[in-house]
Enzyme design. Structure first.
Site, mmCIF file in Angstrom:
data_model
loop_
_atom_site.group_PDB
_atom_site.id
_atom_site.type_symbol
_atom_site.label_atom_id
_atom_site.label_comp_id
_atom_site.label_asym_id
_atom_site.label_seq_id
_atom_site.Cartn_x
_atom_site.Cartn_y
_atom_site.Cartn_z
ATOM 1 N N GLY A 217 8.869 4.736 13.487
ATOM 2 C CA GLY A 217 9.115 3.452 14.106
ATOM 3 C C GLY A 217 7.992 2.480 13.779
ATOM 4 N N GLY A 218 8.186 1.206 14.078
ATOM 5 C CA GLY A 218 7.142 0.215 13.881
ATOM 6 C C GLY A 218 7.307 -0.591 12.604
ATOM 7 N N GLU A 219 6.444 -1.606 12.464
ATOM 8 C CA GLU A 219 6.489 -2.510 11.326
ATOM 9 C C GLU A 219 5.543 -2.036 10.217
ATOM 10 O OE1 GLU A 219 8.439 -5.112 10.765
ATOM 11 O OE2 GLU A 219 9.522 -5.006 12.658
ATOM 12 N N VAL A 220 5.106 -2.951 9.363
ATOM 13 C CA VAL A 220 4.246 -2.590 8.235
ATOM 14 C C VAL A 220 2.831 -2.289 8.723
ATOM 15 C CG1 VAL A 220 3.668 -5.014 7.762
ATOM 16 C CG2 VAL A 220 3.417 -3.300 5.948
ATOM 17 N N HIS A 223 -2.809 2.388 5.657
ATOM 18 C CA HIS A 223 -3.661 3.560 5.794
ATOM 19 C C HIS A 223 -4.583 3.615 4.595
ATOM 20 C CE1 HIS A 223 -1.369 4.953 9.148
ATOM 21 N NE2 HIS A 223 -0.285 5.210 8.449
ATOM 22 N N ALA A 285 -3.360 1.822 15.369
ATOM 23 C CA ALA A 285 -1.910 1.680 15.295
ATOM 24 C C ALA A 285 -1.236 2.971 15.739
ATOM 25 C CB ALA A 285 -1.483 1.328 13.871
ATOM 26 N N GLY A 298 2.288 9.420 14.147
ATOM 27 C CA GLY A 298 1.361 9.442 15.272
ATOM 28 C C GLY A 298 0.461 8.235 15.344
ATOM 29 N N ALA A 300 -3.346 6.012 14.041
ATOM 30 C CA ALA A 300 -4.359 5.735 13.021
ATOM 31 C C ALA A 300 -5.445 4.886 13.661
ATOM 32 C CB ALA A 300 -3.744 5.012 11.832
ATOM 33 N N CYS A 318 1.399 -4.857 11.418
ATOM 34 C CA CYS A 318 2.323 -4.463 12.487
ATOM 35 C C CYS A 318 3.300 -5.573 12.841
ATOM 36 C CB CYS A 318 1.552 -3.997 13.723
ATOM 37 S SG CYS A 318 0.477 -2.581 13.392
#
Length: 363
Positions: A217-220, A223, A285, A298, A300, A318
């Site tokens: 899930g989530g946006e850009v 890492h 994030a 998970g 970061a 995000c």
């Protein structure tokens, strides 16, 4: 740990002896078959390692941090190999128990019914090489560099599209060739090699970092080196947890908040946006996924990454406008800990927040 069909059927018999003594056919007793399924689930949960300090649950830790930054594709592959092995274990146990309800014959072949470490909760620790990832529903519009390209980024948007599944898609997923390996007896490492070497051609950012769409899930998000990445693979059906992804997200955020507090950094949640913040700047994030209530992906934590990779000319982190990004190094300066040191603290607080004990295992 060994769990046999015979054990499952003894448990069913103990709860419903009249079904057996009256000679009622199991084939005409769907309720009993449902009971067999429930017993299977309980047996699967009972095979997970327990301790004796009152917490009654242990998660195993596998850390790749000593190896330094690894390709994102390999960390992604490790999650899916371990997840698929666990799901296969669950399906096998369910089928064995259902077969038992149909023929009433106990199977005491321990070797065939043995469950190794595939049914344990795990926590994976990584530091990745530079990469950008888009969540399953993320908008390509948050890759702001696309607007400056000659075609407005049309070609890269197509390859990163949420629904696009073509051969040139910049998407990490389970292909048919990997599914075929599941029918073979391979080590986990061999499976990871196969899955991480899929011919997936990424889109590239102006700084040369690959970009993939993935299933979390989530946006850009970004890492890279200097960032602690933790992937818990937990069965939320276990009594130690709650079968609620919102609860799980808040617990993950609490782990981060307590970890940062140990370095004298006061952080907070946001009422709207998932993650952890220091003032108006995001320092960690959170993005998760789950399959049959077993979690993947998970958190970061930005320890000492190159914050230029979060530049607004490349992306909107995000997908949140008007907010910045920070790191422990940005706040603490020369007193900044290493990624491994932050990892050790994060594991300790994970243990406290989730009320599980942790056992180190091979990386």
């Amino acid at each position: 740990l060994i769990v046999t069909q015979h054990h499952a059927m003894r448990a069913i018999y103990a709860t419903q002896p009249n079904k057996w003594l009256s000679g009622v056919s199991i084939h005409s007793a769907p309720a009993l078959r449902r009971r067999a399924y429930n017993v299977t689930q309980n047996l699967l949960l009972s095979t997970q390692t327990k301790n004796t300090d009152g917490r009654n649950h242990v998660a195993q830790v596998r850390s790749a941090l000593p190896a330094g930054p690894l390709p994102y594709e390999r960390g992604w592959a490790w999650q899916h190999v371990l997840l698929n092995r666990r799901l296969k274990c669950m399906r096998t146990m369910q089928q064995q128990t259902l077969n038992e309800t149909n023929d009433g014959i106990g199977d005491t072949n321990a070797e065939e019914n043995a469950i190794d470490g595939d049914n344990n909760d795990l926590i994976l620790l990584f530091e990745h090489e530079p990469v950008y990832t888009l969540g399953r529903g993320a908008s390509e519009d948050h890759l702001t560099f696309l607007n400056a390209e000659s075609d407005g980024g049309a070609e890269k948007r197509r390859r990163l599209g949420r629904k696009y599944r073509g051969k040139d898609a910049s998407r990490l997923n389970i292909d048919q060739s990997y599914r075929a390996t599941l029918q073979q007896t391979l080590s986990a490492e061999r499976e990871v090699d196969h899955l991480s070497n899929q011919r997936t051609t990424p889109v590239y950012a102006p700084n040369g970092s690959p970009i993939y769409r993935i299933e979390r899930g989530g946006e850009v998000t970004y890492h890279g080196p200097g960032q602690l990445v933790m992937y818990p693979l937990l069965n939320l059906k276990h009594p130690a947890f709650e079968q609620d992804l919102h609860w799980y997200l808040r617990q993950i955020e609490e782990v981060i908040i307590q970890t940062l507090s140990e370095f004298n950094i006061q952080s907070n949640r946001d009422k709207i946006n998932t993650g952890v913040w220091v003032g108006q700047d995001k320092i960690a994030a959170v993005g998760v996924s789950s399959a049959r209530w077993i979690t993947t992906h998970g958190l970061a934590i930005n320890v000492n990454p190159n914050l230029d990779h979060f530049d607004k000319d490349i992306m909107t982190p995000c997908g949140i406008e008007g907010r910045g990004v920070t790191s422990l190094a940005n706040i603490l300066g020369t007193k900044c800990p290493t990624v491994e040191e932050v990892g050790e603290v994060a594991l300790r607080h994970f243990s406290d927040v989730f009320r599980v004990d942790l056992a180190n295992t091979r990386p």
